[in-house]
Design an enzyme around this catalytic site. Structure first.
Site, PDB file in Angstrom:
ATOM      1  N   ASP A 167       0.848  -1.197   0.000  1.00  0.00           N
ATOM      2  CA  ASP A 167       0.000   0.000   0.000  1.00  0.00           C
ATOM      3  C   ASP A 167       0.883   1.247   0.000  1.00  0.00           C
ATOM      4  OD1 ASP A 167      -2.349  -1.447   0.150  1.00  0.00           O
ATOM      5  OD2 ASP A 167      -2.666  -1.122   2.296  1.00  0.00           O
ATOM      6  N   ARG A 217      -1.359  -0.496  -8.596  1.00  0.00           N
ATOM      7  CA  ARG A 217      -2.754  -0.149  -8.246  1.00  0.00           C
ATOM      8  C   ARG A 217      -2.837   1.379  -8.256  1.00  0.00           C
ATOM      9  NH1 ARG A 217      -3.853  -1.062  -2.277  1.00  0.00           N
ATOM     10  NH2 ARG A 217      -4.350  -3.238  -2.747  1.00  0.00           N
ATOM     11  N   GLY A 220      -5.884   8.651  -3.525  1.00  0.00           N
ATOM     12  CA  GLY A 220      -5.051   9.052  -2.373  1.00  0.00           C
ATOM     13  C   GLY A 220      -5.914   9.345  -1.178  1.00  0.00           C
TER      14      GLY A 220
HETATM   15  P1  FDA Z   1     -14.189   9.515  -4.478  1.00  0.00           P
HETATM   16  O1  FDA Z   1     -13.612   9.816  -3.128  1.00  0.00           O
HETATM   17  O2  FDA Z   1     -14.389  10.635  -5.431  1.00  0.00           O
HETATM   18  O3  FDA Z   1     -15.540   8.725  -4.253  1.00  0.00           O
HETATM   19  C1  FDA Z   1     -16.382   8.342  -5.320  1.00  0.00           C
HETATM   20  C2  FDA Z   1     -17.641   7.725  -4.737  1.00  0.00           C
HETATM   21  O4  FDA Z   1     -17.329   6.530  -4.034  1.00  0.00           O
HETATM   22  C3  FDA Z   1     -18.345   8.573  -3.678  1.00  0.00           C
HETATM   23  O5  FDA Z   1     -19.212   9.497  -4.265  1.00  0.00           O
HETATM   24  C4  FDA Z   1     -19.068   7.533  -2.846  1.00  0.00           C
HETATM   25  O6  FDA Z   1     -20.228   7.097  -3.507  1.00  0.00           O
HETATM   26  C5  FDA Z   1     -18.094   6.388  -2.849  1.00  0.00           C
HETATM   27  N1  FDA Z   1     -17.183   6.452  -1.687  1.00  0.00           N
HETATM   28  C6  FDA Z   1     -15.865   6.757  -1.715  1.00  0.00           C
HETATM   29  N2  FDA Z   1     -15.323   6.675  -0.478  1.00  0.00           N
HETATM   30  C7  FDA Z   1     -16.331   6.330   0.346  1.00  0.00           C
HETATM   31  C8  FDA Z   1     -16.416   6.087   1.735  1.00  0.00           C
HETATM   32  N3  FDA Z   1     -15.347   6.180   2.521  1.00  0.00           N
HETATM   33  N4  FDA Z   1     -17.625   5.761   2.278  1.00  0.00           N
HETATM   34  C9  FDA Z   1     -18.716   5.619   1.472  1.00  0.00           C
HETATM   35  N5  FDA Z   1     -18.686   5.831   0.141  1.00  0.00           N
HETATM   36  C10 FDA Z   1     -17.541   6.189  -0.418  1.00  0.00           C
HETATM   37  N6  FDA Z   1      -5.303   5.160  -0.719  1.00  0.00           N
HETATM   38  C11 FDA Z   1      -3.985   5.385  -0.457  1.00  0.00           C
HETATM   39  O7  FDA Z   1      -3.601   6.518  -0.212  1.00  0.00           O
HETATM   40  N7  FDA Z   1      -3.102   4.332  -0.444  1.00  0.00           N
HETATM   41  C12 FDA Z   1      -3.483   3.058  -0.738  1.00  0.00           C
HETATM   42  O8  FDA Z   1      -2.657   2.147  -0.739  1.00  0.00           O
HETATM   43  C13 FDA Z   1      -4.858   2.824  -1.037  1.00  0.00           C
HETATM   44  N8  FDA Z   1      -5.322   1.574  -1.329  1.00  0.00           N
HETATM   45  C14 FDA Z   1      -6.616   1.417  -1.796  1.00  0.00           C
HETATM   46  C15 FDA Z   1      -7.053   0.172  -2.269  1.00  0.00           C
HETATM   47  C16 FDA Z   1      -8.306   0.048  -2.848  1.00  0.00           C
HETATM   48  C17 FDA Z   1      -8.733  -1.283  -3.363  1.00  0.00           C
HETATM   49  C18 FDA Z   1      -9.156   1.188  -2.945  1.00  0.00           C
HETATM   50  C19 FDA Z   1     -10.491   1.100  -3.612  1.00  0.00           C
HETATM   51  C20 FDA Z   1      -8.760   2.389  -2.430  1.00  0.00           C
HETATM   52  C21 FDA Z   1      -7.510   2.518  -1.837  1.00  0.00           C
HETATM   53  N9  FDA Z   1      -7.083   3.740  -1.315  1.00  0.00           N
HETATM   54  C22 FDA Z   1      -5.745   3.923  -1.011  1.00  0.00           C
HETATM   55  C23 FDA Z   1      -8.082   4.804  -1.027  1.00  0.00           C
HETATM   56  C24 FDA Z   1      -8.197   5.805  -2.157  1.00  0.00           C
HETATM   57  O9  FDA Z   1      -7.038   6.601  -2.219  1.00  0.00           O
HETATM   58  C25 FDA Z   1      -9.418   6.731  -1.961  1.00  0.00           C
HETATM   59  O10 FDA Z   1      -9.224   7.440  -0.764  1.00  0.00           O
HETATM   60  C26 FDA Z   1     -10.745   6.037  -1.930  1.00  0.00           C
HETATM   61  O11 FDA Z   1     -10.786   4.989  -2.859  1.00  0.00           O
HETATM   62  C27 FDA Z   1     -11.896   6.999  -2.266  1.00  0.00           C
HETATM   63  O12 FDA Z   1     -11.704   7.520  -3.542  1.00  0.00           O
HETATM   64  P2  FDA Z   1     -12.586   7.137  -4.838  1.00  0.00           P
HETATM   65  O13 FDA Z   1     -11.628   6.837  -5.936  1.00  0.00           O
HETATM   66  O14 FDA Z   1     -13.540   6.062  -4.524  1.00  0.00           O
HETATM   67  O15 FDA Z   1     -13.284   8.472  -5.263  1.00  0.00           O
END
Ligand code: FDA
Length: 319
Positions: free
Chosen positions: A137, A188, A192
């Site tokens: 990660d 991946r 962030g």
């Molecule tokens: P965005 O934040 O724009 O969210 C899009 C939509 O997703 C929202 O409108 C909502 O519907 C839904 N959603 C998102 N987060 C939610 C929540 N917490 N609760 C409810 N609904 C939510 N980060 C990092 O810094 N280092 C890492 O190693 C990882 N590893 C990782 C693995 C995997 C498999 C995922 C999916 C994510 C990560 N992350 C991460 C976290 C990533 O950086 C990010 O913070 C989250 O995925 C939220 O961003 P989105 O891309 O979903 O978009």
């Protein structure tokens, strides 16, 4: 704006040592921790395996993350490594997919790079013998370069059962994507999860999203089995469109989402024939992970407050 404030607020809570140790001591079922179950599979590896089995029954894939963050002593780093090795044995015996995610500060990165490299090597060796894939990660920006450096050290030593994470919020990540593509490394891509300063990171969601799309294209066009990790339908649709336009087969990349978030979207992508992996976190050190999930979506705060009020009412009724 609200999201930025919420992210900053919860990142302070996530770093609070006092709150972290209270949460670990009293466990997930106490003081509103029950709501954490929405995002965290449980405190034990057995609970995580149970969750993984249910996910696999739905034709999704899994990566299991034994939650833990920065350790302060060599002894703690060694204990965390041994605990991870035990987790690998239990996962291997269970028959669920052999894919884990871990953080380098958990293995002693803040104490000493060489110790961390040794500990990671112990995990990669055990993982290789048991056919595990290990995803490192990405933590906050002070650790970006050293994390990629440790990864490259492992790559040069011939390990191939390992991959990294890049964050589109960081200005450097496009160049890092090209750097990882040149190696043939599995990346991946995420937006962030940490509150980052403006000298290294985009501050507006629009910029983070635009960078996400640029890096997605770099990875899909020239990378090795990239993981597009997001719940954002706009990012997912753009990925599908770009892949279709370039003739990139859906079997040569995967989507990834977090446990408990957008299960509807996870299921619909699988129905349409896409590969989707769910990140399943577990362990007693669930508090910082939970705080980061709350910070991402201000609406989650309401759920927690409601949960706490409900719990208080139940207790009052019982006394
Ligand atoms: P965005 O934040 O724009 O969210 C899009 C939509 O997703 C929202 O409108 C909502 O519907 C839904 N959603 C998102 N987060 C939610 C929540 N917490 N609760 C409810 N609904 C939510 N980060 C990092 O810094 N280092 C890492 O190693 C990882 N590893 C990782 C693995 C995997 C498999 C995922 C999916 C994510 C990560 N992350 C991460 C976290 C990533 O950086 C990010 O913070 C989250 O995925 C939220 O961003 P989105 O891309 O979903 O978009």
């Amino acid at each position: 704006m609200l999201q930025a404030v919420s992210k900053a607020f919860f990142s302070v809570l996530a770093d609070s040592k006092g709150l972290k140790s209270l949460a670990s001591r009293y466990g997930m079922r106490a003081h509103g921790g029950g709501f954490a179950r929405r995002f965290i599979a449980g405190e034990t590896v057995e609970e995580a395996i149970e969750a993984a089995r249910a996910i696999e029954r739905d034709r999704l894939m899994v990566t299991l993350d034994f939650l833990g963050e920065s350790v302060a002593t060599m002894a703690e780093a060694d204990a965390a490594t041994r605990a991870y090795l035990g987790v690998l044995d239990t996962i291997a015996a269970s028959g669920v997919e052999r894919n884990i995610s871990l953080k380098l500060t958990q293995l002693g990165l803040t104490i000493d790079r060489a110790t961390c490299v040794d500990n990671l090597r112990r995990i990669l060796d055990a993982g290789q013998a048991k056919d595990f894939f290990v995803r490192i990660d990405m933590e906050n920006s002070p650790f970006t370069e050293v994390t990629l450096g440790v990864f490259e050290t492992m790559w040069q030593q011939g390990y191939r059962n390992v991959g990294v994470v890049l964050q589109s919020c960081l200005g450097r990540s496009e160049a890092d994507a090209a750097r990882m593509n040149a190696l043939g490394a599995r990346v991946r891509l995420v937006k962030g999860a940490y509150k980052e300063p403006k000298d290294v990171a985009y501050q507006s969601m629009a910029e983070v999203d635009a960078a996400y799309l640029r890096i997605m294209r770099i990875l899909l066009a020239g990378g090795t089995y990239p993981a597009i990790a997001t719940h954002d339908p706009a990012m997912i649709d753009a990925t599908r469109a770009f892949a279709a336009e370039r003739g990139v087969d859906p079997s040569s990349y995967e989507f990834q989402m977090l446990y408990g978030i957008r299960r509807d979207l996870q299921a619909s992508l699988v129905r349409e024939g896409y590969r989707v992996r769910v990140y399943v976190p577990f362990g007693r050190e669930w508090f910082p992970y939970f705080m980061r999930r709350l910070g991402e979506r201000p609406a989650n705060i309401g759920f927690v407050i409601n949960g706490l009020l409900r719990e208080q009412r139940t207790r009052a009724a019982a006394t």
